[in-house]
Motif scaffolding. Sequence first.
Motif, PDB file in Angstrom:
ATOM      1  N   ARG A  39       8.293  14.379   7.997  1.00  0.00           N
ATOM      2  CA  ARG A  39       7.653  14.930   6.806  1.00  0.00           C
ATOM      3  C   ARG A  39       7.430  13.880   5.725  1.00  0.00           C
ATOM      4  NH1 ARG A  39       7.807  20.038   3.238  1.00  0.00           N
ATOM      5  NH2 ARG A  39       7.559  18.917   1.281  1.00  0.00           N
ATOM      6  N   GLU A  40       8.425  13.032   5.527  1.00  0.00           N
ATOM      7  CA  GLU A  40       8.352  12.079   4.416  1.00  0.00           C
ATOM      8  C   GLU A  40       7.440  10.892   4.709  1.00  0.00           C
ATOM      9  OE1 GLU A  40      10.723  11.780   1.363  1.00  0.00           O
ATOM     10  OE2 GLU A  40      10.651  13.963   1.683  1.00  0.00           O
ATOM     11  N   SER A  41       7.395  10.463   6.003  1.00  0.00           N
ATOM     12  CA  SER A  41       6.637   9.239   6.300  1.00  0.00           C
ATOM     13  C   SER A  41       5.279   9.550   6.891  1.00  0.00           C
ATOM     14  CB  SER A  41       7.415   8.366   7.290  1.00  0.00           C
ATOM     15  OG  SER A  41       7.450   8.989   8.564  1.00  0.00           O
ATOM     16  N   GLY A  42       5.157  10.741   7.494  1.00  0.00           N
ATOM     17  CA  GLY A  42       3.889  11.068   8.133  1.00  0.00           C
ATOM     18  C   GLY A  42       3.811  10.659   9.593  1.00  0.00           C
ATOM     19  N   VAL A  43       4.863  10.107  10.179  1.00  0.00           N
ATOM     20  CA  VAL A  43       4.811   9.767  11.621  1.00  0.00           C
ATOM     21  C   VAL A  43       4.901  11.048  12.441  1.00  0.00           C
ATOM     22  CG1 VAL A  43       5.773   7.407  11.611  1.00  0.00           C
ATOM     23  CG2 VAL A  43       7.319   9.389  11.655  1.00  0.00           C
ATOM     24  N   ALA A  44       4.472  10.907  13.672  1.00  0.00           N
ATOM     25  CA  ALA A  44       4.568  12.037  14.589  1.00  0.00           C
ATOM     26  C   ALA A  44       6.040  12.348  14.857  1.00  0.00           C
ATOM     27  CB  ALA A  44       3.864  11.674  15.908  1.00  0.00           C
ATOM     28  N   PRO A  45       6.365  13.616  15.118  1.00  0.00           N
ATOM     29  CA  PRO A  45       7.768  14.001  15.324  1.00  0.00           C
ATOM     30  C   PRO A  45       8.462  13.184  16.410  1.00  0.00           C
ATOM     31  CG  PRO A  45       6.411  15.970  15.079  1.00  0.00           C
ATOM     32  CD  PRO A  45       5.472  14.783  15.083  1.00  0.00           C
ATOM     33  N   GLU A  46       7.754  12.845  17.507  1.00  0.00           N
ATOM     34  CA  GLU A  46       8.499  12.120  18.555  1.00  0.00           C
ATOM     35  C   GLU A  46       8.789  10.683  18.130  1.00  0.00           C
ATOM     36  OE1 GLU A  46       5.307  12.851  19.022  1.00  0.00           O
ATOM     37  OE2 GLU A  46       4.265  11.176  19.961  1.00  0.00           O
ATOM     38  N   VAL A  47       7.942  10.128  17.277  1.00  0.00           N
ATOM     39  CA  VAL A  47       8.270   8.798  16.737  1.00  0.00           C
ATOM     40  C   VAL A  47       9.466   8.930  15.782  1.00  0.00           C
ATOM     41  CG1 VAL A  47       7.432   6.853  15.350  1.00  0.00           C
ATOM     42  CG2 VAL A  47       5.894   7.993  16.969  1.00  0.00           C
ATOM     43  N   ASP A 100      12.788   3.167  -5.375  1.00  0.00           N
ATOM     44  CA  ASP A 100      12.699   4.300  -4.460  1.00  0.00           C
ATOM     45  C   ASP A 100      11.490   5.121  -4.873  1.00  0.00           C
ATOM     46  OD1 ASP A 100      13.594   5.919  -6.627  1.00  0.00           O
ATOM     47  OD2 ASP A 100      15.669   5.826  -5.937  1.00  0.00           O
ATOM     48  N   ASP A 101      11.331   6.329  -4.345  1.00  0.00           N
ATOM     49  CA  ASP A 101      10.061   7.030  -4.582  1.00  0.00           C
ATOM     50  C   ASP A 101       9.895   7.557  -6.005  1.00  0.00           C
ATOM     51  OD1 ASP A 101      11.950   8.953  -4.266  1.00  0.00           O
ATOM     52  OD2 ASP A 101      11.045   9.897  -2.518  1.00  0.00           O
ATOM     53  N   ARG A 102      10.940   7.400  -6.865  1.00  0.00           N
ATOM     54  CA  ARG A 102      10.748   7.794  -8.260  1.00  0.00           C
ATOM     55  C   ARG A 102       9.838   6.800  -8.995  1.00  0.00           C
ATOM     56  NH1 ARG A 102      16.809   8.021 -10.071  1.00  0.00           N
ATOM     57  NH2 ARG A 102      16.950   6.483  -8.403  1.00  0.00           N
ATOM     58  N   ARG A 139       0.831  -1.215   0.000  1.00  0.00           N
ATOM     59  CA  ARG A 139       0.000   0.000   0.000  1.00  0.00           C
ATOM     60  C   ARG A 139       0.865   1.264   0.000  1.00  0.00           C
ATOM     61  NH1 ARG A 139      -4.104  -2.713  -1.829  1.00  0.00           N
ATOM     62  NH2 ARG A 139      -4.828  -4.324  -0.424  1.00  0.00           N
ATOM     63  N   ASN A 140       2.074   1.182   0.588  1.00  0.00           N
ATOM     64  CA  ASN A 140       2.971   2.338   0.648  1.00  0.00           C
ATOM     65  C   ASN A 140       3.959   2.383  -0.519  1.00  0.00           C
ATOM     66  OD1 ASN A 140       2.633   4.005   3.192  1.00  0.00           O
ATOM     67  ND2 ASN A 140       2.483   1.914   3.994  1.00  0.00           N
ATOM     68  N   HIS A 141       3.778   1.496  -1.492  1.00  0.00           N
ATOM     69  CA  HIS A 141       4.683   1.488  -2.651  1.00  0.00           C
ATOM     70  C   HIS A 141       6.121   1.181  -2.258  1.00  0.00           C
ATOM     71  CE1 HIS A 141       1.994   4.072  -5.543  1.00  0.00           C
ATOM     72  NE2 HIS A 141       1.614   2.809  -5.450  1.00  0.00           N
ATOM     73  N   GLN A 196      19.128  -1.347   1.060  1.00  0.00           N
ATOM     74  CA  GLN A 196      18.481  -0.276   1.820  1.00  0.00           C
ATOM     75  C   GLN A 196      17.383   0.405   1.015  1.00  0.00           C
ATOM     76  OE1 GLN A 196      20.604   2.149   4.480  1.00  0.00           O
ATOM     77  NE2 GLN A 196      22.090   0.582   5.065  1.00  0.00           N
ATOM     78  N   ARG A 197      16.786  -0.294   0.079  1.00  0.00           N
ATOM     79  CA  ARG A 197      15.595   0.198  -0.608  1.00  0.00           C
ATOM     80  C   ARG A 197      14.381  -0.680  -0.334  1.00  0.00           C
ATOM     81  NH1 ARG A 197      17.250   3.667  -5.053  1.00  0.00           N
ATOM     82  NH2 ARG A 197      19.482   3.889  -4.793  1.00  0.00           N
ATOM     83  N   PHE A 198      14.572  -1.752   0.453  1.00  0.00           N
ATOM     84  CA  PHE A 198      13.531  -2.773   0.580  1.00  0.00           C
ATOM     85  C   PHE A 198      13.073  -2.949   2.027  1.00  0.00           C
ATOM     86  CE2 PHE A 198      15.477  -3.700  -3.428  1.00  0.00           C
ATOM     87  CZ  PHE A 198      14.450  -4.211  -4.196  1.00  0.00           C
ATOM     88  N   VAL A 199      11.791  -3.327   2.156  1.00  0.00           N
ATOM     89  CA  VAL A 199      11.294  -3.899   3.406  1.00  0.00           C
ATOM     90  C   VAL A 199      11.612  -5.392   3.319  1.00  0.00           C
ATOM     91  CG1 VAL A 199       9.198  -4.465   4.683  1.00  0.00           C
ATOM     92  CG2 VAL A 199       9.495  -2.181   3.676  1.00  0.00           C
ATOM     93  N   ALA A 200      12.186  -5.951   4.390  1.00  0.00           N
ATOM     94  CA  ALA A 200      12.708  -7.313   4.297  1.00  0.00           C
ATOM     95  C   ALA A 200      11.954  -8.276   5.210  1.00  0.00           C
ATOM     96  CB  ALA A 200      14.191  -7.313   4.660  1.00  0.00           C
ATOM     97  N   LEU A 201      11.499  -9.381   4.639  1.00  0.00           N
ATOM     98  CA  LEU A 201      10.787 -10.416   5.402  1.00  0.00           C
ATOM     99  C   LEU A 201      11.617 -11.689   5.429  1.00  0.00           C
ATOM    100  CD1 LEU A 201       7.234  -9.959   3.842  1.00  0.00           C
ATOM    101  CD2 LEU A 201       7.930  -9.361   6.167  1.00  0.00           C
ATOM    102  N   GLU A 202      11.781 -12.260   6.623  1.00  0.00           N
ATOM    103  CA  GLU A 202      12.554 -13.488   6.741  1.00  0.00           C
ATOM    104  C   GLU A 202      11.626 -14.696   6.807  1.00  0.00           C
ATOM    105  OE1 GLU A 202      15.048 -14.030  10.242  1.00  0.00           O
ATOM    106  OE2 GLU A 202      16.668 -14.588   8.861  1.00  0.00           O
ATOM    107  N   PHE A 203      11.948 -15.727   6.013  1.00  0.00           N
ATOM    108  CA  PHE A 203      11.150 -16.951   6.013  1.00  0.00           C
ATOM    109  C   PHE A 203      11.966 -18.098   6.589  1.00  0.00           C
ATOM    110  CE2 PHE A 203       7.248 -16.222   3.574  1.00  0.00           C
ATOM    111  CZ  PHE A 203       7.475 -14.918   3.213  1.00  0.00           C
ATOM    112  N   ASP A 204      11.255 -19.065   7.178  1.00  0.00           N
ATOM    113  CA  ASP A 204      11.918 -20.273   7.651  1.00  0.00           C
ATOM    114  C   ASP A 204      10.916 -21.424   7.535  1.00  0.00           C
ATOM    115  OD1 ASP A 204      13.856 -21.927   8.622  1.00  0.00           O
ATOM    116  OD2 ASP A 204      14.320 -20.670  10.348  1.00  0.00           O
TER     117      ASP A 204
END
Lengths: 270, 270, 270, 270, 270, 270
Positions: free
Chosen positions: B191-199, A127-129, A34-36, A170-178
């Motif tokens: 700003r980029e993610s939308g989380v609250a500043p303290e997070v 990335d966001d491009r 959902r967050n691309h 450092q461009r990816f969300v990473a999921l570990e499987f086992d």
Amino acid sequence: MAVNTLKTEEYFVQEEPFYHPVSDEVTVFEAAYRNHLPVLLKGPTGCGKTRFMEYMAWRLQRPLITVSCHDDLTATDLVGRYLIKGGETTWVDGPLARAVRAGAICYLDEIVEARKDTMVVIHPLADDRRVLPMEKRGELIAAEDAFCLTISYNPGYQSVLKDLKQSTRQRFVALEFDYPGSDTETGIVARESGVAPEVAARLVKFAGMTRNLKGSGLEEGASTRLLVHAGKLIVSGIDPVVACRTGIAQALTDDPEMIIAVNELSSSVF
Amino acid sequence: MAVNTLKTEEYFVQEEPFYHPVSDEVTVFEAAYRNHLPVLLKGPTGCGKTRFMEYMAWRLQRPLITVSCHDDLTATDLVGRYLIKGGETTWVDGPLARAVRAGAICYLDEIVEARKDTMVVIHPLADDRRVLPMEKRGELIAAEDAFCLTISYNPGYQSVLKDLKQSTRQRFVALEFDYPGSDTETGIVARESGVAPEVAARLVKFAGMTRNLKGSGLEEGASTRLLVHAGKLIVSGIDPVVACRTGIAQALTDDPEMIIAVNELSSSVF
Amino acid sequence: MAVNTLKTEEYFVQEEPFYHPVSDEVTVFEAAYRNHLPVLLKGPTGCGKTRFMEYMAWRLQRPLITVSCHDDLTATDLVGRYLIKGGETTWVDGPLARAVRAGAICYLDEIVEARKDTMVVIHPLADDRRVLPMEKRGELIAAEDAFCLTISYNPGYQSVLKDLKQSTRQRFVALEFDYPGSDTETGIVARESGVAPEVAARLVKFAGMTRNLKGSGLEEGASTRLLVHAGKLIVSGIDPVVACRTGIAQALTDDPEMIIAVNELSSSVF
Amino acid sequence: MAVNTLKTEEYFVQEEPFYHPVSDEVTVFEAAYRNHLPVLLKGPTGCGKTRFMEYMAWRLQRPLITVSCHDDLTATDLVGRYLIKGGETTWVDGPLARAVRAGAICYLDEIVEARKDTMVVIHPLADDRRVLPMEKRGELIAAEDAFCLTISYNPGYQSVLKDLKQSTRQRFVALEFDYPGSDTETGIVARESGVAPEVAARLVKFAGMTRNLKGSGLEEGASTRLLVHAGKLIVSGIDPVVACRTGIAQALTDDPEMIIAVNELSSSVF
Amino acid sequence: MAVNTLKTEEYFVQEEPFYHPVSDEVTVFEAAYRNHLPVLLKGPTGCGKTRFMEYMAWRLQRPLITVSCHDDLTATDLVGRYLIKGGETTWVDGPLARAVRAGAICYLDEIVEARKDTMVVIHPLADDRRVLPMEKRGELIAAEDAFCLTISYNPGYQSVLKDLKQSTRQRFVALEFDYPGSDTETGIVARESGVAPEVAARLVKFAGMTRNLKGSGLEEGASTRLLVHAGKLIVSGIDPVVACRTGIAQALTDDPEMIIAVNELSSSVF
Amino acid sequence: MAVNTLKTEEYFVQEEPFYHPVSDEVTVFEAAYRNHLPVLLKGPTGCGKTRFMEYMAWRLQRPLITVSCHDDLTATDLVGRYLIKGGETTWVDGPLARAVRAGAICYLDEIVEARKDTMVVIHPLADDRRVLPMEKRGELIAAEDAFCLTISYNPGYQSVLKDLKQSTRQRFVALEFDYPGSDTETGIVARESGVAPEVAARLVKFAGMTRNLKGSGLEEGASTRLLVHAGKLIVSGIDPVVACRTGIAQALTDDPEMIIAVNELSSSVF
């Protein structure tokens, strides 16, 4: 079944694949989607990464384009090339460009095996491009909103030469499987192979023994997939010990002493 | 968003990108640009080099042509090639030639990854001749006045084999980049993610901890980009500890002990 | 300046370039030229070899065809190739063949970087035969009387793998270049960058300090070119210490400690 | 016999090949075949793997498409390529695509010799997807129900560089082959070469002696195939000692001392 | 001189080249030529091998086709290839095929630099078969009676990787070349450069000094060719010490201490 | 002799070549030929393997197609390729396919030099299948009954990298060759070169001395071929010592001390 030819981007998973979530992987994948954000799957062979992708493709109702990466896979293979047909030159989109245009899920399996230019062609998509440069056409294409990039690799195999660079990782969300827990795995084996649950349970017990040998003579333990193979052979009337020898032990290793050891383990179970 | 195809040289940055200067990089870049001096950006992945280039392209109102360099990138890929289309041979300018003609900013990202001939094709563009030899056409093209050459690399990654030669380096004005200060970075993440500043502030604190582990188990610390990823997952409802594990820890490393250590750091912050 | 496309062999140097002879290089080059002997230029990057060639081309009123050599440069790139255009195959002369036919000066910069077949294709041009074999055409072309072959390389960079073979070297008259004396260099920097002479003198003094560090942490000292860069930044209003940092120190090295040391040297001068 | 040209997928084994089962390999192969599981054959050269495949092809009444793998075999060689014929571009299916469409048995002999991309192109055919991606056509083809994938390799030869990855191995049911027992082998040699049974028995005895030398000077012992060769030479009137020297000893090794030793063994038998 | 284009096989040496025999090389070459035996020339660079071939070509009244071998020279380059011209495919003979058909002398200079397939393509030409297989045409051509194959190499340069195999060497009559005696060499230098005999004698004396340094800091001593270069510079008015420095010392080596040493030697002579 | 162009498969040996059998090689070759078994020739360079093949081709009245193998020889070179001629694509059979169709003897000289795919393409021709897969055509061709496959190599040269795999070797009947006995060799040298028998005997005596130096400074001793060369030079009037120096010693080695030693041996004989 008759021979069936599909366009790459027409591969929709029609029926819900059997998939049993192990942790929060479904929720995190959906949030990333959902967050691309692109997703990286890590884990050993045969533990369910491919099945997970089929499941997510079904759940998100998007076509799934899988590319098994290898030493000779280049950016051109992913993006596309000009082909000459009947005197005319036609551009043929590669699987990544097809996914970008069709809003498909593009799954690059074992990405670290590919040539380095493939890593780099996915950077602006990751990335966001969210654009794909097609240098042979002098064009950029912006990804469809529904497009999703997923890559996988098996950290256990990596060498220094075949590692994911930090600028890629450092461009990816990473999921570990086992491997799944034993009850879950017993259910999977019984369902997929058709063996009785108590036979499936024995196969899972045997698999656990081989997984304990990882690093002590075996490169990997038996995957869930191999248990399903052995189960199918048993259902076809092959003796369980022979099924474990040909479906599991010989598939795991060529070391004669390890094969004997693994066969003894299977004999102790059956 | 509909699929959108642009010519490479039509990529203008339409809206001012969010960019917070860290030092005198904007002033020096502009002075170099006015003097027709090419620029070299140095710094770790995800610290804002790409964003800086988007910002300068917007500020100078020039198209931005980015090429992510890789092991197989040749001078031909940059300059152009003949393609056969419909029986006719057509010359297709590569991205560097497009930039030279259009007076664009050409940004060669991770230049040291490219093949050596690419280094050399930029030499006559990177001194006071400002010409691009197109050997396949037997021509030289003089760069448009507004043309600007920028290259980047990450000194932390360089090996002896992949180093910038002195005859290349000594043609550039060089700007060093690093992670922003924590207040600046907190603002960027919020700003980029939308989380609250303290997070955001907690994420930045956590990032600092990982950066201290560089060289003691981690190849790199968490980049600003990864903090934005984790922030987006949190905004989508993922638990912060899970968001840090999948968005940051697993993206940084495959080492099981380091992942545990990094997860403990995130638990201490959230 | 409008975009300007020239045929390779039409590149005449129109106005006398600023060049200050350091030793007897102009006389020896002319004697070699009159005797049809090819010339080899040796020396560090940025010390004026390219400028010298522009000067001699102007002085001898011949077109100058420069080829920057690299790992992938082959004899075919120099001699020419068949290209298919509109169903017809056309031969396109490479830059060396163009020079041979046009009686131009062909300058092969950093020749040792090129592939080995390029060395060999110049052998019959570099002895008293003065012919260029074009094997793809089954022809030999005799060089125009005014044709001149010049090559350069930087002995400081050579490795065993990239060395000039004796059978190549022993065909050339060889001229060694080095940085100019400080008064000469001060004049060059002031003239080229527009800084006041006493600022130029400080830059030259600073350059001398960096040249003393060659082999003690720096691969090379600052070239005259880098001093001109720093001078231009200063004229554009950048603080001299910042100009030295971004225009010289960061361009010379990535080593954090060396950058600090070099910055201290520039602070001691300004 | 006249020259005979067949389409690759028309190679049916017309007459029952002579094959003597050693263990449960026929039953397990059939069970794997019925369950759509791919099969891996392991064993030394000349022990009957090729004959076994001919036998199974006859038994299952399927065409047999054999590909001998080598260092330069690529996925394109297996899947197919565009060829230009008479101004038209025609797609030519490779042997793997032919097997997938024709429901043939595809036997990839010595798979580990092939380039890595071949391993990967068989992955989606070797799990429950049973599809072949044809990336140059942007298509996927689903395998005919009768299609069967079999691969072989000789574990004795494997080096670290040429090993079957776990992600490949763990997709196959694996059958191990070895030389037949001496009575069986005697029968095979007599039948295939036409020598009298007691001569065949001596050849088998001699073969056993060479197999004991494996690892003590010989890389491999004499295969059943070599025994058949020697038998045929004997039937043609060559002296048995000469037949063993030229048909076996010289074929096994080049080491002069080993050849003498092996010749002494054959003299002791004949 | 106007630009002059010749077909490769039209290169006849019109006037008797100046050549002073050193030993029995002319007689042995002629005997080998009359017996259809191929010839191998060995010796250091610049000692007269190329001049000897021009002399023999003139003496035997045959065209001379010289190929300078290099790392990328393949059998195809020597034999020929199909080229597409104007929609038609034309076969273009390579220089070896031209020599075979025209009864020319084919001189493969520095043969060991070529790729290995070139060695092999000359084998059937270099024994009593005297045929050239043209595999791309499916043809064999028998050499004209007057055809002569000559190869050269410099044994001083050979490494293990670049050595002439016994199966190649043992097809040739081999002639060894070295620098001429000092009186002969003085005559050559005076004649070729135009310097007075006593200046030529000093140059030859100086050359002898550098040849004594071979292996003690110099890879090779000064060749006769370099002496001619220095002589020509002197005739053009360059000071003899400068002529020796630029025409000889700098051409021989890049080692600063050796250049000083060699310059001192030349100063002691002039 | 006029230039003569033959189709590859038209090369019949018209007159009986002079060949003196050394052992039972003719009988064994014929027995292997009658039994459709392929043959492997082993032995040093210049000992008569090529002459033996010419003799057997004459004896069996089959065309002889010889391929000298090298590092760049691929399966495509042997099997055939599509070529574009006049807008039409034509298939051109390679030499192996020509031999298979024409029932010729195909002799692959120094097979271990070829690329690995050539080994594999001969496998199905070298067992009882006797088929040649032509993968680019999607066809299999069955060999003509008269087809015969012969390969050779020199065991003395083999390195670990260039060795015949067991799966290749164990398909062949193997014949070992060596230099002929001295009386036989004297007869051969006299007959082939035209020298008087007692000169031939001295050459053979000298050759024996060099063969004793094998491994003690010489890589190989003088082959019969070199003796014939020296004999021819002597018949042409060259002094025997000069003939031995240029025809034998210099052809054997470049080592100055070995050349002196070998020359002393020849002086002791003449």
